[in-house]
Write a protein that holds these residues in place. Sequence first.
Motif, PDB file in Angstrom:
ATOM      1  N   ARG A  33       0.818  -1.104  -0.007  1.00  0.00           N
ATOM      2  CA  ARG A  33       0.101  -0.086   0.184  1.00  0.00           C
ATOM      3  C   ARG A  33       0.961   1.111   0.047  1.00  0.00           C
ATOM      4  O   ARG A  33       0.396   2.257  -0.564  1.00  0.00           O
ATOM      5  N   ALA A  34       1.942   1.139   0.790  1.00  0.00           N
ATOM      6  CA  ALA A  34       2.685   2.449   0.774  1.00  0.00           C
ATOM      7  C   ALA A  34       3.400   2.718  -0.525  1.00  0.00           C
ATOM      8  O   ALA A  34       3.496   3.838  -0.851  1.00  0.00           O
ATOM      9  N   VAL A  35       4.064   1.631  -0.989  1.00  0.00           N
ATOM     10  CA  VAL A  35       4.553   1.756  -2.280  1.00  0.00           C
ATOM     11  C   VAL A  35       3.579   2.253  -3.476  1.00  0.00           C
ATOM     12  O   VAL A  35       3.826   3.242  -4.161  1.00  0.00           O
ATOM     13  N   PHE A  36       2.588   1.850  -3.552  1.00  0.00           N
ATOM     14  CA  PHE A  36       1.279   1.961  -4.485  1.00  0.00           C
ATOM     15  C   PHE A  36       0.966   3.584  -4.211  1.00  0.00           C
ATOM     16  O   PHE A  36       1.042   4.298  -5.122  1.00  0.00           O
ATOM     17  N   LEU A  39       5.918  10.243  -6.913  1.00  0.00           N
ATOM     18  CA  LEU A  39       7.137  10.289  -6.456  1.00  0.00           C
ATOM     19  C   LEU A  39       8.023   9.459  -7.147  1.00  0.00           C
ATOM     20  O   LEU A  39       7.544   8.298  -7.663  1.00  0.00           O
ATOM     21  N   ASP A  40       9.313   9.673  -7.311  1.00  0.00           N
ATOM     22  CA  ASP A  40      10.204   8.753  -8.143  1.00  0.00           C
ATOM     23  C   ASP A  40      10.298   7.642  -7.417  1.00  0.00           C
ATOM     24  O   ASP A  40      10.648   7.625  -6.200  1.00  0.00           O
ATOM     25  N   MET A  41      10.427   6.532  -8.123  1.00  0.00           N
ATOM     26  CA  MET A  41      10.502   5.242  -7.209  1.00  0.00           C
ATOM     27  C   MET A  41      11.907   5.017  -6.586  1.00  0.00           C
ATOM     28  O   MET A  41      11.622   4.397  -5.503  1.00  0.00           O
ATOM     29  N   ARG A  42      12.765   5.990  -6.885  1.00  0.00           N
ATOM     30  CA  ARG A  42      14.152   5.556  -5.978  1.00  0.00           C
ATOM     31  C   ARG A  42      13.760   6.113  -4.576  1.00  0.00           C
ATOM     32  O   ARG A  42      14.078   5.698  -3.749  1.00  0.00           O
ATOM     33  N   ASN A  50      14.406  -2.684  -6.392  1.00  0.00           N
ATOM     34  CA  ASN A  50      13.645  -3.856  -7.078  1.00  0.00           C
ATOM     35  C   ASN A  50      12.320  -4.359  -6.310  1.00  0.00           C
ATOM     36  O   ASN A  50      11.515  -4.738  -6.625  1.00  0.00           O
ATOM     37  N   THR A  51      12.557  -4.348  -4.921  1.00  0.00           N
ATOM     38  CA  THR A  51      11.577  -4.934  -3.956  1.00  0.00           C
ATOM     39  C   THR A  51      10.385  -3.714  -4.273  1.00  0.00           C
ATOM     40  O   THR A  51       9.414  -4.268  -4.175  1.00  0.00           O
ATOM     41  N   ALA A  52      10.686  -2.599  -4.090  1.00  0.00           N
ATOM     42  CA  ALA A  52       9.690  -1.553  -4.187  1.00  0.00           C
ATOM     43  C   ALA A  52       8.838  -1.712  -5.639  1.00  0.00           C
ATOM     44  O   ALA A  52       7.632  -1.831  -5.647  1.00  0.00           O
ATOM     45  N   TYR A  53       9.676  -2.189  -6.652  1.00  0.00           N
ATOM     46  CA  TYR A  53       8.867  -2.264  -7.954  1.00  0.00           C
ATOM     47  C   TYR A  53       7.845  -3.658  -7.980  1.00  0.00           C
ATOM     48  O   TYR A  53       6.782  -3.722  -8.411  1.00  0.00           O
ATOM     49  N   SER A  54       8.611  -4.760  -7.098  1.00  0.00           N
ATOM     50  CA  SER A  54       7.754  -5.804  -6.998  1.00  0.00           C
ATOM     51  C   SER A  54       6.533  -5.527  -6.172  1.00  0.00           C
ATOM     52  O   SER A  54       5.384  -5.978  -6.719  1.00  0.00           O
ATOM     53  N   MET A  95      15.518  -4.100 -13.753  1.00  0.00           N
ATOM     54  CA  MET A  95      14.405  -3.030 -13.738  1.00  0.00           C
ATOM     55  C   MET A  95      14.830  -1.762 -13.926  1.00  0.00           C
ATOM     56  O   MET A  95      15.763  -1.304 -13.146  1.00  0.00           O
ATOM     57  N   SER A  96      14.296  -0.984 -14.537  1.00  0.00           N
ATOM     58  CA  SER A  96      14.643   0.448 -14.699  1.00  0.00           C
ATOM     59  C   SER A  96      13.808   1.390 -13.754  1.00  0.00           C
ATOM     60  O   SER A  96      12.737   0.947 -13.427  1.00  0.00           O
ATOM     61  N   ASP A  97      14.098   2.533 -13.604  1.00  0.00           N
ATOM     62  CA  ASP A  97      13.622   3.471 -12.929  1.00  0.00           C
ATOM     63  C   ASP A  97      12.542   4.268 -13.671  1.00  0.00           C
ATOM     64  O   ASP A  97      12.178   5.427 -13.285  1.00  0.00           O
ATOM     65  N   ASP A  98      12.252   3.948 -14.790  1.00  0.00           N
ATOM     66  CA  ASP A  98      11.451   4.723 -15.690  1.00  0.00           C
ATOM     67  C   ASP A  98       9.686   4.269 -15.885  1.00  0.00           C
ATOM     68  O   ASP A  98       9.343   4.376 -16.822  1.00  0.00           O
ATOM     69  N   THR A  99       9.430   3.333 -14.838  1.00  0.00           N
ATOM     70  CA  THR A  99       8.014   2.941 -14.823  1.00  0.00           C
ATOM     71  C   THR A  99       7.123   3.862 -15.144  1.00  0.00           C
ATOM     72  O   THR A  99       7.226   4.850 -14.350  1.00  0.00           O
ATOM     73  N   SER A 100       6.249   3.743 -15.852  1.00  0.00           N
ATOM     74  CA  SER A 100       5.198   5.011 -16.142  1.00  0.00           C
ATOM     75  C   SER A 100       4.196   4.910 -15.103  1.00  0.00           C
ATOM     76  O   SER A 100       4.157   3.664 -14.600  1.00  0.00           O
ATOM     77  N   ARG A 101       3.483   5.721 -14.830  1.00  0.00           N
ATOM     78  CA  ARG A 101       2.330   5.862 -13.749  1.00  0.00           C
ATOM     79  C   ARG A 101       1.383   4.781 -14.546  1.00  0.00           C
ATOM     80  O   ARG A 101       1.059   4.759 -15.618  1.00  0.00           O
ATOM     81  N   TRP A 102       0.637   4.337 -13.551  1.00  0.00           N
ATOM     82  CA  TRP A 102      -0.391   3.495 -13.783  1.00  0.00           C
ATOM     83  C   TRP A 102      -1.558   4.213 -14.721  1.00  0.00           C
ATOM     84  O   TRP A 102      -2.301   3.843 -15.812  1.00  0.00           O
TER      85      TRP A 102
END
Lengths: 173, 294
Positions: A119-122, A130-133, A144-148, B1-8
Amino acid sequence: MTVASTREIFETHAPFVVRIVRRLGVRASDVEDVAQEVFVIVHRRRADLQAGVSVRSWLFGITRRVVANYHRQARHRHEESSSGLDSVPVHSDPTQAIEGSRERVLLDRALAKLDTDKRAVFVLFELECLDMREVAQMVGCPLNTAYSRLYAARTLVRTYVLRASNLGGRHER
Amino acid sequence: MSDDTSRWLDSELPDELRAALSSMREDDARPVQLTRLRAGIENAIGSAAFGLRDASGFGGAAEGGRHTARESREPSTAKLTGGSSNATPIVWTLGAVIALGLAVLTVRVAFPFSSPALEKTAATQQPEQRESDESATRLEAAASGTQPGANPSGQAGQELAPRAAAPLVTPPRAAAPRAAQQPASRSTAAGPRAANAAPVSAPTLAEELASLDRIRSKMATPASALAAAAAHATRFRNGALIPERELLQLEGLLRAGRIARAQQLSKHMSAPSYPYRAQALQLLANYGATPAAR
């Protein structure tokens, strides 16, 4: 080092904190209380904020802990444990239920079904944009865990919302 | 995995989901909500501390605030008068006036044949009632066969008269009606002060109890409960219910996960003479903790 005043932190980040509190599943009627608790802790601990650390990350950490504590306590509260309303947070407020669309209610419910990490990541990525990093840093996990977690959360949310929509509103609890 | 995932939201999404996501993303904190929140925080930590840049200035409110956001949202005396600090003198003044009224009423009911000095005191405080008071005195005098202004109850009146009336037990007969028209003298001024002393203690205990109830009611949010406990400790420094408050404080700390602080607090609570020793130890045990070494 001069420490930022609570007022300065509040002026800049209060909307963020309120949004996060709400999106992490705190009932609408309790949002202000929980957000206030966050800022009281911020006031007490602002000297701990180290240079170079993002204020928003630091705030998110505090907010997340306060919200987790809120949910823990909510589970013990009689009125919530008996009705299970703690898992359906936002639309339990009548005003918001009226204002919110049916889809929005479904999304609220879908989010309530996610575990706190997903939920937090979503919330941070899809809603706070926010930027994924930064998301990974705030949540405290590898990138990678965040992406998963994000992809897993998307799958769960999509499945829930679509299934509930196809049921024509007779969505499961 | 890249950091350029687009928003849903930017990808192919069913309409329902897109609408909901879009709506939720745009849902921001309302200004009125932020205003209330700000007021709540200012109440909790103090306006001065709120704007303080140096963290070292943080003091007594460290355990949290005196009010929750909900309290700050609700209309209250503090809000109507512009803040709790401003409200305090008004509340105390109101309390004193009520206590004074109760005291006078009590004395009049308890001592229906009290000395004229009390009549004089009451008449001095309430000039508009002077006429009726003097009439009552005259009626009492007629009933007991004495002059107005004399002590109708004699010795018994002296024994029954409260301490406040003591200096006025034997006033000159002629002085009584005149004294009633004069401003409060030293002796009459002592009356309200002495009369105030007794009734004030009862509401204080009630207030302290109410304060404990407030702490208990906030236990679901430990920080709020701790804030209320801190406020209780400040207000009732020498209160009668300190052990009760400490027990609640201990529970709040444990619920908040502040085990070390709880252990520190419970150090003296583990003494054999402590009234809630068993409860304190039980609480600690529930969280797998023991009191800090004494």
